[in-house]
Scaffold this active site. Sequence first.
Site, short mmCIF file in Angstrom:
data_model
loop_
_atom_site.label_atom_id
_atom_site.label_comp_id
_atom_site.label_asym_id
_atom_site.label_seq_id
_atom_site.Cartn_x
_atom_site.Cartn_y
_atom_site.Cartn_z
N ASP A 11 20.54 3.22 19.97
CA ASP A 11 19.96 4.70 19.79
C ASP A 11 20.93 5.70 20.82
OD1 ASP A 11 18.00 6.66 19.31
OD2 ASP A 11 16.74 6.29 20.83
N GLU A 37 19.69 12.66 10.81
CA GLU A 37 18.45 13.67 10.95
C GLU A 37 18.57 14.79 10.20
OE1 GLU A 37 14.36 14.01 13.65
OE2 GLU A 37 16.26 12.96 14.01
N LYS A 96 16.79 10.78 8.33
CA LYS A 96 15.62 10.74 8.92
C LYS A 96 14.56 12.09 8.72
CE LYS A 96 15.92 9.29 13.57
NZ LYS A 96 16.36 9.33 14.95
N THR A 112 10.65 9.56 11.08
CA THR A 112 10.50 9.57 12.44
C THR A 112 9.44 10.31 13.13
OG1 THR A 112 12.02 10.06 14.42
CG2 THR A 112 12.19 11.69 12.48
N PHE A 163 7.24 5.81 17.73
CA PHE A 163 7.70 6.27 18.99
C PHE A 163 7.02 5.55 20.10
CE2 PHE A 163 10.50 10.21 18.55
CZ PHE A 163 11.25 9.57 17.57
#
Length: 331
Positions: free
Chosen positions: A30, A109, A145, A169, A191
């Site tokens: 990440d 993203e 994403k 996400t 998350f």
Amino acid sequence: MNTIVLEKEKTEKKLNQLDQLKQFTKVVADTGDFESIKEFKPQDATTNPSLIFAAVQKEQYAHLLEEVIANRKNSGLSGAAQIEDIIDHLLVQFGCDILQIVPGRVSTETDARLSFDTQGSINKARQLIQLYEKRGIDREHVLIKVASTWEGINAAEKLQKEEINCNLTLLFSLPQAVRCAEAKVQLISPFVGRIYDWYKAANKRDYVGAEDPGVQSVQEIYTYYKKFGYRTEVMGASFRNTSQIIELAGCDLLTISPELMKELSESHEPVERKLDPEKAKNADVRKLELDEKKFRYLVNDNAMATEKTAEGIRKFAADIVKREKFVASKL
């Protein structure tokens, strides 16, 4: 041979926690930092607006932005369109460089400001995939994403039919996860850490191990998916400590920051598989029937999911604006 040497050999033979974890979970980096990715040898990597904004300000990555600006100087675009074009190419540049290090996939993203714009999200995803393909990257190595809003999931559903794989996400609840699975998205990123943050602040207490609400949320989603045979991959994300990671050993994937991968690599404590598809198949779970009204009501009824989804979109959007200003300052 003395005792100290024997103990040293014994420790060296024992796998560290990161390597133990890799035996039953796909580890994902990440970060936008290439050196960290090289060091820990993950399968995939994920980025987001905050990570790319942080990376592009570092001296060792400044040349990437300079190269993109130089390559795009004859695009014929100006103003906001020019900045958007440069940022799209910059995201893809980071993704391509990461794919030279990892054997699997990179997540890139879309613009968080498109979180409630289905067609806008679709257009941006197509644009990013097109740029990857122009660079010779097969779309199976890229995950786009998109935020787990009703509109975002609808966008992902259409993109998946075009074989553009999506990573949903900003996901904080079972209804979001169920809708994603029904939309046949490739992967979701619940998350963990942000759920933990919310409950810690709301209840003014800490959580450890299996009692962690973020951990429990991923366990619930994983169990639901395996129970009902959904093929959507579950990737726990946004970790605050290694305890949360260890509790989710066995999850399809876990995306982990370099700092926490380092901690795991320095520990030789045993890692036990906690999530198992066979156990999940026998779980007593009821199927959730969702339409748009039910989805919106259930997410709204979950204060944590509502607040954290909104906050996440705001924060990512703010970092996109910062990135745009940074790019503008370089033109």
